[in-house]
Design a protein around this motif. Structure first.
Motif, PDB file in Angstrom:
ATOM      1  N   THR A  19       0.846  -1.203   0.000  1.00  9.68           N
ATOM      2  CA  THR A  19       0.000   0.000   0.000  1.00  9.68           C
ATOM      3  C   THR A  19       0.879   1.249   0.000  1.00  9.68           C
ATOM      4  OG1 THR A  19      -0.046   0.080   2.407  1.00  9.68           O
ATOM      5  CG2 THR A  19      -1.827  -1.129   1.318  1.00  9.68           C
ATOM      6  N   GLU A  20       0.240   2.406  -0.256  1.00  9.94           N
ATOM      7  CA  GLU A  20       1.004   3.649  -0.269  1.00  9.94           C
ATOM      8  C   GLU A  20       1.644   3.928   1.077  1.00  9.94           C
ATOM      9  OE1 GLU A  20      -1.249   6.934  -1.941  1.00  9.94           O
ATOM     10  OE2 GLU A  20      -1.340   5.771  -3.818  1.00  9.94           O
ATOM     11  N   ASN A  21       0.969   3.516   2.160  1.00 10.83           N
ATOM     12  CA  ASN A  21       1.590   3.733   3.471  1.00 10.83           C
ATOM     13  C   ASN A  21       2.536   2.603   3.873  1.00 10.83           C
ATOM     14  OD1 ASN A  21      -0.648   2.095   3.752  1.00 10.83           O
ATOM     15  ND2 ASN A  21      -1.431   3.078   5.599  1.00 10.83           N
ATOM     16  N   GLY A  22       2.941   1.782   2.889  1.00 13.17           N
ATOM     17  CA  GLY A  22       4.059   0.874   3.118  1.00 13.17           C
ATOM     18  C   GLY A  22       3.719  -0.506   3.662  1.00 13.17           C
ATOM     19  N   TYR A  23       2.429  -0.885   3.717  1.00 16.28           N
ATOM     20  CA  TYR A  23       2.102  -2.220   4.228  1.00 16.28           C
ATOM     21  C   TYR A  23       2.061  -3.251   3.108  1.00 16.28           C
ATOM     22  CZ  TYR A  23       1.062  -0.460   8.836  1.00 16.28           C
ATOM     23  OH  TYR A  23       1.178   0.096  10.078  1.00 16.28           O
ATOM     24  N   LYS A  24       2.691  -4.388   3.376  1.00 15.73           N
ATOM     25  CA  LYS A  24       2.587  -5.516   2.459  1.00 15.73           C
ATOM     26  C   LYS A  24       1.236  -6.153   2.761  1.00 15.73           C
ATOM     27  CE  LYS A  24       5.742  -9.327   1.345  1.00 15.73           C
ATOM     28  NZ  LYS A  24       6.795 -10.175   1.923  1.00 15.73           N
ATOM     29  N   THR A  25       0.363  -6.223   1.764  1.00 19.67           N
ATOM     30  CA  THR A  25      -0.978  -6.733   2.039  1.00 19.67           C
ATOM     31  C   THR A  25      -1.502  -7.523   0.847  1.00 19.67           C
ATOM     32  OG1 THR A  25      -3.205  -6.105   2.825  1.00 19.67           O
ATOM     33  CG2 THR A  25      -2.138  -4.604   1.276  1.00 19.67           C
ATOM     34  N   ARG A  26      -2.764  -7.952   0.934  1.00 23.25           N
ATOM     35  CA  ARG A  26      -3.433  -8.640  -0.168  1.00 23.25           C
ATOM     36  C   ARG A  26      -4.885  -8.226  -0.134  1.00 23.25           C
ATOM     37  NH1 ARG A  26      -0.296 -13.922   2.067  1.00 23.25           N
ATOM     38  NH2 ARG A  26       1.468 -13.831   0.634  1.00 23.25           N
ATOM     39  N   GLU A  27      -5.528  -8.264  -1.281  1.00 25.39           N
ATOM     40  CA  GLU A  27      -6.959  -7.955  -1.343  1.00 25.39           C
ATOM     41  C   GLU A  27      -7.726  -9.262  -1.218  1.00 25.39           C
ATOM     42  OE1 GLU A  27      -8.690  -5.072  -2.282  1.00 25.39           O
ATOM     43  OE2 GLU A  27      -7.195  -3.775  -3.257  1.00 25.39           O
ATOM     44  N   PHE A  28      -8.676  -9.286  -0.307  1.00 29.12           N
ATOM     45  CA  PHE A  28      -9.512 -10.478  -0.128  1.00 29.12           C
ATOM     46  C   PHE A  28     -10.151 -10.886  -1.463  1.00 29.12           C
ATOM     47  CE2 PHE A  28     -13.392 -12.716   1.177  1.00 29.12           C
ATOM     48  CZ  PHE A  28     -12.875 -13.613   2.099  1.00 29.12           C
ATOM     49  N   SER A  29     -10.577  -9.874  -2.240  1.00 27.15           N
ATOM     50  CA  SER A  29     -11.267 -10.198  -3.507  1.00 27.15           C
ATOM     51  C   SER A  29     -10.321 -10.858  -4.511  1.00 27.15           C
ATOM     52  CB  SER A  29     -11.901  -8.942  -4.102  1.00 27.15           C
ATOM     53  OG  SER A  29     -10.909  -7.955  -4.255  1.00 27.15           O
ATOM     54  N   SER A  30      -9.038 -10.450  -4.536  1.00 27.72           N
ATOM     55  CA  SER A  30      -8.097 -11.099  -5.463  1.00 27.72           C
ATOM     56  C   SER A  30      -7.848 -12.538  -5.050  1.00 27.72           C
ATOM     57  CB  SER A  30      -6.727 -10.400  -5.486  1.00 27.72           C
ATOM     58  OG  SER A  30      -6.857  -9.033  -5.551  1.00 27.72           O
ATOM     59  N   ILE A  31      -7.771 -12.756  -3.731  1.00 27.50           N
ATOM     60  CA  ILE A  31      -7.547 -14.112  -3.223  1.00 27.50           C
ATOM     61  C   ILE A  31      -8.672 -15.034  -3.694  1.00 27.50           C
ATOM     62  CG2 ILE A  31      -7.498 -15.480  -1.083  1.00 27.50           C
ATOM     63  CD1 ILE A  31      -6.089 -13.027   0.222  1.00 27.50           C
ATOM     64  N   LEU A  32      -9.917 -14.557  -3.507  1.00 28.51           N
ATOM     65  CA  LEU A  32     -11.051 -15.380  -3.931  1.00 28.51           C
ATOM     66  C   LEU A  32     -11.093 -15.548  -5.436  1.00 28.51           C
ATOM     67  CD1 LEU A  32     -14.194 -14.570  -1.819  1.00 28.51           C
ATOM     68  CD2 LEU A  32     -12.686 -16.549  -1.738  1.00 28.51           C
ATOM     69  N   ASP A  33     -10.680 -14.504  -6.150  1.00 25.70           N
ATOM     70  CA  ASP A  33     -10.711 -14.594  -7.609  1.00 25.70           C
ATOM     71  C   ASP A  33      -9.704 -15.636  -8.119  1.00 25.70           C
ATOM     72  OD1 ASP A  33     -11.641 -13.899 -10.157  1.00 25.70           O
ATOM     73  OD2 ASP A  33      -9.904 -12.594 -10.465  1.00 25.70           O
ATOM     74  N   GLU A  34      -8.546 -15.722  -7.461  1.00 28.17           N
ATOM     75  CA  GLU A  34      -7.604 -16.764  -7.899  1.00 28.17           C
ATOM     76  C   GLU A  34      -8.176 -18.155  -7.646  1.00 28.17           C
ATOM     77  OE1 GLU A  34      -3.391 -16.434  -7.197  1.00 28.17           O
ATOM     78  OE2 GLU A  34      -3.047 -18.465  -7.960  1.00 28.17           O
ATOM     79  N   VAL A  35      -8.840 -18.336  -6.504  1.00 29.91           N
ATOM     80  CA  VAL A  35      -9.446 -19.647  -6.224  1.00 29.91           C
ATOM     81  C   VAL A  35     -10.498 -19.970  -7.294  1.00 29.91           C
ATOM     82  CG1 VAL A  35     -10.782 -21.010  -4.579  1.00 29.91           C
ATOM     83  CG2 VAL A  35      -9.081 -19.387  -3.737  1.00 29.91           C
ATOM     84  N   LYS A  36     -11.282 -18.962  -7.653  1.00 31.67           N
ATOM     85  CA  LYS A  36     -12.323 -19.155  -8.655  1.00 31.67           C
ATOM     86  C   LYS A  36     -11.691 -19.550  -9.991  1.00 31.67           C
ATOM     87  CE  LYS A  36     -16.651 -16.875  -9.789  1.00 31.67           C
ATOM     88  NZ  LYS A  36     -16.500 -16.452 -11.196  1.00 31.67           N
ATOM     89  N   GLY A  37     -10.614 -18.848 -10.351  1.00 33.53           N
ATOM     90  CA  GLY A  37      -9.910 -19.157 -11.597  1.00 33.53           C
ATOM     91  C   GLY A  37      -9.358 -20.577 -11.577  1.00 33.53           C
ATOM     92  N   PHE A  38      -8.830 -20.969 -10.438  1.00 35.32           N
ATOM     93  CA  PHE A  38      -8.284 -22.327 -10.260  1.00 35.32           C
ATOM     94  C   PHE A  38      -9.377 -23.377 -10.526  1.00 35.32           C
ATOM     95  CE2 PHE A  38      -7.721 -25.758  -7.011  1.00 35.32           C
ATOM     96  CZ  PHE A  38      -6.483 -26.271  -7.388  1.00 35.32           C
ATOM     97  N   PHE A  39     -10.563 -23.163  -9.936  1.00 36.68           N
ATOM     98  CA  PHE A  39     -11.665 -24.115 -10.179  1.00 36.68           C
ATOM     99  C   PHE A  39     -12.090 -24.105 -11.643  1.00 36.68           C
ATOM    100  CE2 PHE A  39     -12.737 -23.658  -5.473  1.00 36.68           C
ATOM    101  CZ  PHE A  39     -12.313 -24.930  -5.162  1.00 36.68           C
ATOM    102  N   GLU A  40     -12.147 -22.914 -12.230  1.00 39.37           N
ATOM    103  CA  GLU A  40     -12.566 -22.805 -13.635  1.00 39.37           C
ATOM    104  C   GLU A  40     -11.625 -23.597 -14.543  1.00 39.37           C
ATOM    105  OE1 GLU A  40     -14.334 -18.285 -13.102  1.00 39.37           O
ATOM    106  OE2 GLU A  40     -12.663 -18.600 -14.498  1.00 39.37           O
ATOM    107  N   VAL A  41     -10.314 -23.416 -14.306  1.00 40.42           N
ATOM    108  CA  VAL A  41      -9.322 -24.087 -15.146  1.00 40.42           C
ATOM    109  C   VAL A  41      -9.474 -25.603 -15.042  1.00 40.42           C
ATOM    110  CG1 VAL A  41      -6.831 -24.548 -15.382  1.00 40.42           C
ATOM    111  CG2 VAL A  41      -7.663 -22.181 -15.121  1.00 40.42           C
ATOM    112  N   HIS A  42      -9.564 -26.107 -13.805  1.00 45.10           N
ATOM    113  CA  HIS A  42      -9.662 -27.565 -13.651  1.00 45.10           C
ATOM    114  C   HIS A  42     -10.982 -28.093 -14.213  1.00 45.10           C
ATOM    115  CE1 HIS A  42      -5.923 -28.549 -11.695  1.00 45.10           C
ATOM    116  NE2 HIS A  42      -6.027 -27.428 -11.008  1.00 45.10           N
ATOM    117  N   SER A  43     -12.020 -27.309 -14.052  1.00 49.57           N
ATOM    118  CA  SER A  43     -13.309 -27.761 -14.576  1.00 49.57           C
ATOM    119  C   SER A  43     -13.252 -27.818 -16.107  1.00 49.57           C
ATOM    120  CB  SER A  43     -14.383 -26.825 -14.030  1.00 49.57           C
ATOM    121  OG  SER A  43     -15.492 -26.839 -14.852  1.00 49.57           O
ATOM    122  N   ALA A  44     -12.622 -26.824 -16.736  1.00 44.63           N
ATOM    123  CA  ALA A  44     -12.544 -26.821 -18.200  1.00 44.63           C
ATOM    124  C   ALA A  44     -11.704 -27.991 -18.718  1.00 44.63           C
ATOM    125  CB  ALA A  44     -11.963 -25.494 -18.684  1.00 44.63           C
TER     126      ALA A  44
END
Ligand code: PEP
Ligand code: CO
Length: 447
Positions: free
Chosen positions: A360-385
């Motif tokens: 972040t701009e104030n220097g914290y190493k972080t992650r967005e909850f929505s990106s985390i869930l989106d990667e999981v969703k992508g993972f399921f999509e790929v395996h399902s396809a």
């Protein structure tokens, strides 16, 4: 049974290979003394337990089980308290109950616990205000404080890691065999979580789970009989001296096992197919994992599979993919196809944390909850396809109410990161966010 002399020689072969991410100790004799002491300590886990986990992972590779691997990015000696361990186990059990319902298969529970004390770093040193010192490499190597003394690698810390791991495992065994894991109790905790109106969108799912648990009771399920659970330990096998010292020959089979944990994995930075880490883990019988980031090629993945699972044993090898939400849908399919076509069985697990780290701009190493869930969703999509099996999740979490990851239904924002940012390395889902993730993933699994 004695080990074959060739097996014993093989366990030393890594010493001749290029090795990365190892600490530079100030004194070789001091390291030798610590390693000698470690080699005399009892094993932390047993061969039969590791074999059992291989079977469980084989089930996950077929879609008959789902893996949940979770815990701190880096455990620390200071936070290795009964409370911290209990709430972490509780969080994993709560998530598991929800995921079991979503996936309709048993959840294989693995802590990033009881040994996760060493970290790979992108730079060897850290500079602050003109002062350069060795980077913090985890409590197994040095201390986090920014003084020369604290940052100096100390081999006695390998022994402290061993003892800390032993006491953590002792508590894990006590909790998971002592009634703490009783489904009825776990379900009550989850009902407590659902009382927060922020999670109203999961009400339907929560009500279904509640009805399912009541149905089990009505149908005469003996909850007493199922109140113990298998709970496995795991960590990144980074420090080769430590892992080698805890590698022991199983008296039953004459085969080597890394008794530092049930499951050990090789990180994204140490997975060179001709390197020391891959060589050492290729020779132990535990189930092993390898992280695969977005730059991994099919030839990397197939080469690793051939080296780490030449006999094609189901459950022996897990690939933990960490592509990032933005890349998972384009980078993952080619790897999965390549490995599938090579015919070597692997378990595919999604680590939606390490490809989604931002500052972040104030220097914290972080992650967005929505990106985390989106990667999981992508993972399921790929395996399902592809018609392949999504075998599980690998997450960094804590049972505490820390403020390290942005978003989630409680909408943690940048100004709140400072409130309770405690991790020494990567940001973790807090207790609420971890459960929210389990509900969201259970919904994806059901769809
Ligand atoms: C980790 O799991 O904390 C880690 C360092 O991951 P990776 O090797 O995937 O970067
Ligand atoms: Co991490």
């Amino acid at each position: 049974m004695e080990a074959h002399p060739e097996v014993l020689d093989g366990l030393e072969h890594w010493r001749e290979l290029p090795r990365v991410q190892q600490p530079t100790y100030p004194s070789q004799p001091a390291l030798d003394a610590a390693v000698k002491d470690l080699a005399a300590m009892p094993p932390l886990v047993f061969a039969g337990e590791a074999d059992k986990l291989t079977e469980r992972l084989a089930e996950a590779s077929r879609g008959d089980a789902f893996v949940l691997q979770g815990g701190d990015c880096a455990e620390t000696f200071a936070h290795n308290t009964a409370d911290a361990i209990r709430t972490k186990i509780m969080t994993i059990l709560q998530m598991s109950a929800v995921l079991t319902y979503g996936a309709s298969v048993p959840v294989v529970k693995m802590g990033r616990m009881a040994g996760q004390y060493a970290k790979p770093r992108s730079a060897d040193t850290e500079t602050r205000e003109g002062v350069t010192l060795p980077a913090y490499r985890g409590d197994a190597v040095n201390a986090h404080g920014f003084t020369e003394d604290e940052r100096m690698p100390d081999p006695q810390r390998l022994l402290r890691s061993y003892h800390a791991s032993a006491s953590t495992l002792n508590l894990i065994r006590a909790f998971t065999y002592g009634g703490f894991a009783d489904l009825r109790r776990v379900h009550e905790w989850n009902k407590g979580f659902m009382r927060n109106p922020a999670y109203a969108r999961f009400e339907v799912l929560a009500a279904e789970i509640d009805r399912a648990v009541r149905f089990m009771g009505a149908a005469g399920v003996d909850f007493e009989a199922i109140k113990t659970v298998e709970f496995y330990s795991s960590h990144e096998a980074l420090l080769l001296d430590y892992e080698r010292a805890l590698t022991r020959i199983d008296s039953r089979t004459g085969q080597p096992y890394d008794t530092s944990a049930h499951f050990v994995w090789i990180g994204e930075r140490t997975r060179q197919v001709d390197g020391a880490h891959v060589d050492l883990l290729s020779r132990v019988k535990n189930p092993v994992g390898v992280k695969l980031g977005p730059t991994s090629t099919v030839s990397d993945a197939v080469g690793l599979a051939e080296k780490l699972n030449p006999e094609g044993i189901p459950g022996r090898l897990t690939f933990i993919t960490r592509m990032g939400a933005a890349r998972v849908r384009e980078a993952l399919p080619v790897l999965v196809e390549g490995v599938r076509d090579a015919g070597i069985p692997v378990v595919w697990i999604c680590d939606p944390m390490h490809g989604n780290t931002i500052t972040t701009e104030n220097g914290y190493k972080t992650r967005e909850f929505s990106s985390i869930l989106d990667e999981v969703k992508g993972f399921f999509e790929v395996h399902s396809a592809l018609g392949t099996v999504p075998g599980g999740l690998h997450v960094e979490l804590t049972g505490d109410d820390v403020t390290e990851i942005l978003g989630g239904a409680e909408e943690l924002d940048e100004t709140r990161l400072a409130q309770r940012y405690e991790t020494l390395v990567d940001p973790r889902l807090n207790h609420q966010q971890a459960l929210e993730m389990a509900f969201a993933v259970a919904e994806m699994l059901r769809d």
